[in-house]
Write a protein that holds these residues in place. Structure first.
Motif, PDB file in Angstrom:
ATOM      1  N   GLY A 124      36.171  23.056  34.235  1.00  0.00           N
ATOM      2  CA  GLY A 124      36.436  22.150  35.338  1.00  0.00           C
ATOM      3  C   GLY A 124      37.759  22.386  36.031  1.00  0.00           C
ATOM      4  N   TYR A 125      38.557  23.339  35.524  1.00  0.00           N
ATOM      5  CA  TYR A 125      39.865  23.623  36.133  1.00  0.00           C
ATOM      6  C   TYR A 125      39.916  25.017  36.760  1.00  0.00           C
ATOM      7  N   GLU A 126      38.764  25.600  37.020  1.00  0.00           N
ATOM      8  CA  GLU A 126      38.725  26.901  37.689  1.00  0.00           C
ATOM      9  C   GLU A 126      39.276  26.747  39.113  1.00  0.00           C
ATOM     10  N   SER A 127      40.115  27.678  39.519  1.00  0.00           N
ATOM     11  CA  SER A 127      40.704  27.582  40.863  1.00  0.00           C
ATOM     12  C   SER A 127      39.716  28.055  41.927  1.00  0.00           C
ATOM     13  N   ILE A 128      39.392  27.160  42.838  1.00  0.00           N
ATOM     14  CA  ILE A 128      38.483  27.488  43.939  1.00  0.00           C
ATOM     15  C   ILE A 128      39.067  28.604  44.798  1.00  0.00           C
ATOM     16  N   TYR A 129      40.343  28.461  45.156  1.00  0.00           N
ATOM     17  CA  TYR A 129      40.966  29.453  46.041  1.00  0.00           C
ATOM     18  C   TYR A 129      40.936  30.843  45.406  1.00  0.00           C
ATOM     19  N   ASN A 130      41.281  30.941  44.112  1.00  0.00           N
ATOM     20  CA  ASN A 130      41.302  32.247  43.452  1.00  0.00           C
ATOM     21  C   ASN A 130      39.940  32.929  43.493  1.00  0.00           C
ATOM     22  N   VAL A 131      38.889  32.164  43.256  1.00  0.00           N
ATOM     23  CA  VAL A 131      37.539  32.727  43.294  1.00  0.00           C
ATOM     24  C   VAL A 131      37.196  33.178  44.716  1.00  0.00           C
ATOM     25  N   GLN A 132      37.502  32.360  45.693  1.00  0.00           N
ATOM     26  CA  GLN A 132      37.138  32.688  47.081  1.00  0.00           C
ATOM     27  C   GLN A 132      37.890  33.912  47.597  1.00  0.00           C
ATOM     28  N   ILE A 133      39.180  34.011  47.283  1.00  0.00           N
ATOM     29  CA  ILE A 133      39.955  35.148  47.792  1.00  0.00           C
ATOM     30  C   ILE A 133      39.497  36.456  47.140  1.00  0.00           C
ATOM     31  N   MET A 134      39.003  36.364  45.897  1.00  0.00           N
ATOM     32  CA  MET A 134      38.542  37.572  45.212  1.00  0.00           C
ATOM     33  C   MET A 134      37.168  38.025  45.682  1.00  0.00           C
ATOM     34  N   GLU A 184      38.349  29.755  29.221  1.00  0.00           N
ATOM     35  CA  GLU A 184      37.372  30.819  29.448  1.00  0.00           C
ATOM     36  C   GLU A 184      37.720  31.607  30.709  1.00  0.00           C
ATOM     37  N   PRO A 185      37.428  32.909  30.732  1.00  0.00           N
ATOM     38  CA  PRO A 185      37.691  33.697  31.943  1.00  0.00           C
ATOM     39  C   PRO A 185      36.811  33.231  33.104  1.00  0.00           C
ATOM     40  N   TYR A 186      37.427  33.058  34.286  1.00  0.00           N
ATOM     41  CA  TYR A 186      36.641  32.576  35.431  1.00  0.00           C
ATOM     42  C   TYR A 186      36.843  33.408  36.696  1.00  0.00           C
ATOM     43  N   TYR A 187      37.885  34.237  36.743  1.00  0.00           N
ATOM     44  CA  TYR A 187      37.969  35.201  37.847  1.00  0.00           C
ATOM     45  C   TYR A 187      38.717  36.430  37.370  1.00  0.00           C
ATOM     46  N   LEU A 188      38.464  37.543  38.038  1.00  0.00           N
ATOM     47  CA  LEU A 188      38.971  38.831  37.568  1.00  0.00           C
ATOM     48  C   LEU A 188      39.145  39.761  38.754  1.00  0.00           C
ATOM     49  N   TYR A 189      40.222  40.511  38.733  1.00  0.00           N
ATOM     50  CA  TYR A 189      40.393  41.545  39.753  1.00  0.00           C
ATOM     51  C   TYR A 189      41.256  42.670  39.199  1.00  0.00           C
ATOM     52  N   ARG A 190      41.227  43.777  39.883  1.00  0.00           N
ATOM     53  CA  ARG A 190      41.967  44.963  39.456  1.00  0.00           C
ATOM     54  C   ARG A 190      42.875  45.437  40.577  1.00  0.00           C
ATOM     55  N   GLN A 191      43.864  46.240  40.224  1.00  0.00           N
ATOM     56  CA  GLN A 191      44.792  46.806  41.199  1.00  0.00           C
ATOM     57  C   GLN A 191      44.991  48.283  40.910  1.00  0.00           C
ATOM     58  N   LYS A 192      45.477  48.987  41.889  1.00  0.00           N
ATOM     59  CA  LYS A 192      45.806  50.386  41.682  1.00  0.00           C
ATOM     60  C   LYS A 192      47.056  50.492  40.800  1.00  0.00           C
ATOM     61  N   ASN A 193      47.174  51.599  40.107  1.00  0.00           N
ATOM     62  CA  ASN A 193      48.351  51.915  39.291  1.00  0.00           C
ATOM     63  C   ASN A 193      48.575  50.931  38.151  1.00  0.00           C
ATOM     64  N   MET A 194      47.491  50.340  37.627  1.00  0.00           N
ATOM     65  CA  MET A 194      47.624  49.429  36.493  1.00  0.00           C
ATOM     66  C   MET A 194      47.728  50.228  35.201  1.00  0.00           C
ATOM     67  N   LEU A 195      48.618  49.797  34.317  1.00  0.00           N
ATOM     68  CA  LEU A 195      48.724  50.460  33.024  1.00  0.00           C
ATOM     69  C   LEU A 195      47.397  50.338  32.276  1.00  0.00           C
ATOM     70  N   GLY A 196      46.919  51.445  31.740  1.00  0.00           N
ATOM     71  CA  GLY A 196      45.673  51.441  30.978  1.00  0.00           C
ATOM     72  C   GLY A 196      44.430  51.262  31.817  1.00  0.00           C
ATOM     73  N   ASN A 197      44.562  51.275  33.154  1.00  0.00           N
ATOM     74  CA  ASN A 197      43.415  51.069  34.049  1.00  0.00           C
ATOM     75  C   ASN A 197      42.656  49.790  33.686  1.00  0.00           C
ATOM     76  N   LEU A 198      43.396  48.716  33.486  1.00  0.00           N
ATOM     77  CA  LEU A 198      42.803  47.479  32.995  1.00  0.00           C
ATOM     78  C   LEU A 198      42.561  46.476  34.119  1.00  0.00           C
ATOM     79  N   GLU A 199      42.881  45.209  33.925  1.00  0.00           N
ATOM     80  CA  GLU A 199      42.486  44.169  34.877  1.00  0.00           C
ATOM     81  C   GLU A 199      43.390  42.948  34.774  1.00  0.00           C
ATOM     82  N   ASN A 200      43.312  42.076  35.760  1.00  0.00           N
ATOM     83  CA  ASN A 200      43.940  40.753  35.739  1.00  0.00           C
ATOM     84  C   ASN A 200      42.827  39.724  35.568  1.00  0.00           C
TER      85      ASN A 200
END
Length: 500
Positions: A438-448, A415-431
């Protein structure tokens, strides 16, 4: 295409240019602020902002578009702002609202003019989930949040749904985080080769191998200083992330030295997650994996980006798709039970069929998490410098890739658990990061979400200290150059001491 911009009553050109690039791309327009004269060819975008009068107390925004001298759009928008007394905080908030309203009117005008709508609507920022968190904190229901995203920000129903889902996943981590917890990032700025799309601080390890030992010594000095600061302030380390570059590109002896020193110096008794980017299969060996496994690292990342050999070669990788499978299976045999894999939608020369095959093959390996990146043309990348020689995937096809990843991975139980966007992305989409429960990355969520201070060490690392009581973030930057980082390590340490 020439696009002329005329502003009256405000100077929000940065916000306006961001929206223009959503509709016209980054290469096909030239933005001009001089008077076009009477016989111009192209588009003139006019935006006037009127401050409140004593009579009505409201703002007015007039937006017009002219094409080759003919008016094709005109709209007046009125809005008011109700804030507490005029202190510095409320003045800042008022200006933020003003910018947002101007940006929204520009989006509406361009959407009507072009007949296009963007998947993320008027949003151009990196962290759209922040909006959802703010609305949840205000007590808004799911329906109210969806209405705000789709009706005010013009976000599509599909993106609104995934954004809400991500925010709810993140809340479990954010709500369990104490004010005395921090994250630690440690950067190893070396790679076997530099990938076509990469803009991170990375240096060819063969060219810099004579400096690796000195770099590790400088890094150890910074680790010692950070450990002392955290102890004095009574701060607990919630997560550690060792990234790069590619941390496994250095010799096994250097990797072992670093991991042992981290555990010797830093207090890890409260540690909840410890990630190391094992990265590329051409830098992973059994010896290095055994060293990592014998440390406290409990999460690694093996990053194929694609499972098509032709594209791996094109982006500068010195390995095959079989090497990816072999590295993954080797990590499993050594005992790693929390492995992330990264892929990129829209790599030069790729198509939907290639991408679906990549997702299917990676999913078949059974990683605990998969991060799906959308191709971004980063300013400092080799791709940006030489993009006329590469075939970029269309925005529509990249959108199909991203949708296919969602369908395939969620059916596999991720399941999706974190999301972010960047400039100049094709299609103006997302990562998007996907994980098993139970395997969601704590660091990824905190940095976002920027709710927690991240202490960053190494060349090019950026420390971010969060001050929740005043809703602000302050940063300390480490120099990017390996040579300068080594020679100026005392200065890097002092920057952190001053900030912390």
């Amino acid at each position: 295409m020439e696009i002329y911009i005329k502003l009256e009553g405000h100077e929000f050109q940065y916000e306006i240019e961001d929206v223009l690039k959503l509709f016209f791309g980054y290469e096909n327009i030239r933005i001009c602020y001089e008077d076009p004269g009477e016989d111009y060819r192209g588009i003139l975008l006019y935006s006037r902002f009127d401050a409140p009068s004593k009579d009505d107390g409201g703002y007015q925004i007039e937006t017009m578009i002219y094409e080759d001298g003919e008016n094709v759009f005109k709209e007046n928008h009125f809005f008011s702002v109700s804030l507490p007394a005029k202190d510095a905080s409320s003045i800042y908030e008022e200006r933020k609202i003003q910018k947002r309203e101007v940006k929204r009117q520009i989006y509406k005008a361009l959407s009507q003019f072009t007949g296009k709508s963007m998947p993320w609507g008027m949003l151009t920022g990196i962290r759209p989930a922040k909006i959802v968190h703010e609305l949840i904190d205000m007590g808004c229901s799911r329906e109210e949040i969806n209405s705000k995203l789709t009706q005010y920000y013009f976000v599509s129903e599909e993106k609104s749904k995934i954004l809400y889902s991500v925010a709810k996943k993140e809340r479990h981590i954010l709500d369990a985080t104490g004010q005395d917890m921090v994250g630690v990032y440690i950067g190893i700025p070396f790679c076997t080769t530099r990938c076509l799309y990469c803009s991170f601080t990375s240096n060819p390890v063969k060219k810099y191998e004579h400096m690796v030992a000195s770099y590790i010594q400088a890094l150890k000095k910074e680790i010692m200083s950070v450990g002392s600061i955290l102890d004095k302030k009574g701060l607990k380390i919630q997560s550690i992330y060792i990234g790069g570059g590619t941390p496994t590109s250095v010799e096994a002896s250097h990797l072992k030295e670093l991991l042992m020193y981290i555990e010797q110096i830093l207090d890890l008794k409260d540690l909840k997650e410890y990630t190391l980017e094992a990265g590329r299969p051409d830098s992973i060996t059994g010896e290095k994996l055994e060293i990592i496994k014998n440390s406290q690292v409990d999460r690694i990342s093996i990053n194929p980006q694609t499972m098509k050999d032709e594209i791996l070669k094109k982006i500068g990788r010195l390995h095959t798709s079989k090497d990816i499978v072999d590295a993954f299976e080797l990590a499993r045999s050594i005992g790693f039970d929390n492995i992330n894999m990264d892929v990129i939608a829209g790599l030069p020369g790729s198509n939907l069929e290639d991408f679906v095959k990549t997702i299917d093959e990676i999913g078949g390996l059974g990683p605990e998490s998969v991060t799906v990146h959308t191709m971004a043309i980063k300013r400092a990348s080799r791709l940006n410098e030489d993009k006329e020689n590469y075939s970029l995937t269309s925005g529509n096809e990249v959108a199909q890739m991203v949708d296919a990843a969602y369908d395939i991975l969620t059916k596999m139980g991720l399941e999706p658990y974190y999301l972010y966007r960047q400039k100049n992305m094709l299609g103006n989409l997302e990562n998007v990061g996907y994980s098993k429960l139970g395997y969601e990355s704590i660091y990824n969520v905190q940095i976002m979400e920027e709710k927690q201070s991240i202490i960053a060490l190494g060349a090019g690392a950026i420390t971010k200290v969060v001050f929740p009581e005043s809703n602000r973030i302050e940063r300390a930057f480490n120099v990017k150059s390996v040579e300068e980082y080594i020679s100026r390590i005392d200065e890097m340490i002092e920057r952190k001491n001053t900030l912390l």
